[in-house]
Design an enzyme around this catalytic site. Structure first.
Site: not given
Length: 245
Positions: A37, A150, A154, A183, A185
Site C-alpha cells: 500500500d 474511474y 475499470k 461495498i 469501504t
C-alpha cells in the site's frame, strides 16, 4: 481452513477496504501474504492486525503505478517467501475531478498498476508452473459507471483481464476478475453519507443490504485456491443482485 496452505500471495491496496479484508482472509487460510500500500500508517495497522491472528505476512510500501516499485516488491516477496503464486490487484482510487491530470492519475493507479503487477509476476509463475491473478474491477466496467476516469480505468481492466486469461492459459496461469457492487469501504463513505445517492443504490440492490469487504474477500479466496483450477477468464459479479434487476 488451510485452503491456501503453501501459497505466496501479493495483495495491493492492502491497507484498508477490500485489500485488507482479502489479505486477512488469505492469511487465515494459510497463505504467506505480502501486503502493499502507499499509505504506510494504514499498512502498519493492517499487518499488525493480521500478525495478531498468527498470519504469516510482510508489508511493503508501494506505489503500484511505478514499475520500479513492482521490481522491489517481487524481490522482497521472493527473498522472504519464495515464488509468488497469487496476485490480487486490489489497489484503486476514484477520481475527484474531471481534469486531465486526474484522468492520468486514476488510470495509472487503477489500470497501469494492475498491468504492471501482471507483467512482473507472470515470469515467476511460468517458472513455477502456474499461478492465479485476480483483478478487482467494478460494476462501472460493465455499465452505468458514468463518463469519467474511474469507468475508463475499470473498463480497461476488464479488457486486459480477459486478454491475459487467454494469453497465459498455456502456462497454467489463471486470470479472473471480480465486479463488486456497492461495498462498504473507506472509498464509498462519500456515497453512503449522501442520503439521495445512498437511496439510489439501495433501490438498485435486491438483497436488503450493501456488501462488505469480506464478501469480496471470499470470492478472491475461491479464485485464488486450487478449487478454481479450471476457472480462468471469468467475471465474478458480487453485487447483491444489482445487475440482475
Amino acid at each position: 481452513m488451510g485452503r491456501m496452505n503453501g501459497k505466496v500471495v501479493i495483495v495491493t491496496g492492502a491497507g484498508s477496504g477490500i485489500g485488507k479484508a482479502t489479505a486477512k482472509r488469505l492469511a487465515m487460510e494459510g497463505a504467506k501474504v505480502v501486503l502493499t500500500d502507499l499509505q504506510t500508517d494504514k499498512l502498519e495497522a493492517a499487518i499488525n492486525e493480521i500478525a495478531a491472528l498468527q498470519g504469516d505476512v510482510i508489508a511493503v510500501t508501494h506505489n503500484v503505478a511505478e514499475e520500479e516499485g513492482w521490481v522491489s516488491v517481487l524481490e522482497k516477496a521472493e527473498s522472504v517467501f519464495g515464488t509468488v503464486n497469487v496476485l490480487v490487484n486490489s489497489a484503486g482510487i476514484r477520481g475527484k475531478t474531471d481534469t486531465a491530470d486526474e484522468w492520468e492519475r486514476v488510470l495509472k493507479i487503477n489500470l497501469t498498476g494492475s498491468y504492471l503487477g501482471m507483467k512482473h509476476v507472470v515470469p515467476g509463475m511460468k517458472r513455477y508452473g502456474g499461478g492465479s491473478i485476480i483483478n478487482i474491477a467494478s460494476l462501472a466496467s460493465i455499465g452505468g459507471g458514468g463518463f469519467n476516469s474511474y469507468t475508463a480505468s475499470k473498463g480497461g481492466l476488464r479488457a486486459i483481464s480477459r486478454a491475459a486469461a487467454v494469453d497465459f492459459a498455456k502456462d497454467n496461469i489463471r486470470v479472473n476478475s471480480i465486479y463488486p457492487g456497492l461495498i462498504i469501504t473507506p472509498m464509498t463513505e462519500g456515497i453512503l453519507n449522501h442520503e439521495q445517492t445512498k437511496k439510489y443504490f439501495e433501490d438498485r440492490t435486491p438483497l436488503p443490504r450493501f456488501g462488505t469487504a469480506d464478501d469480496i474477500a471470499y470470492g478472491v479466496l475461491y479464485l485464488a485456491s486450487d478449487e478454481a483450477s479450471y476457472v480462468t477468464g471469468s467475471e465474478l459479479v458480487i453485487d447483491g443482485g444489482t445487475t440482475a434487476s
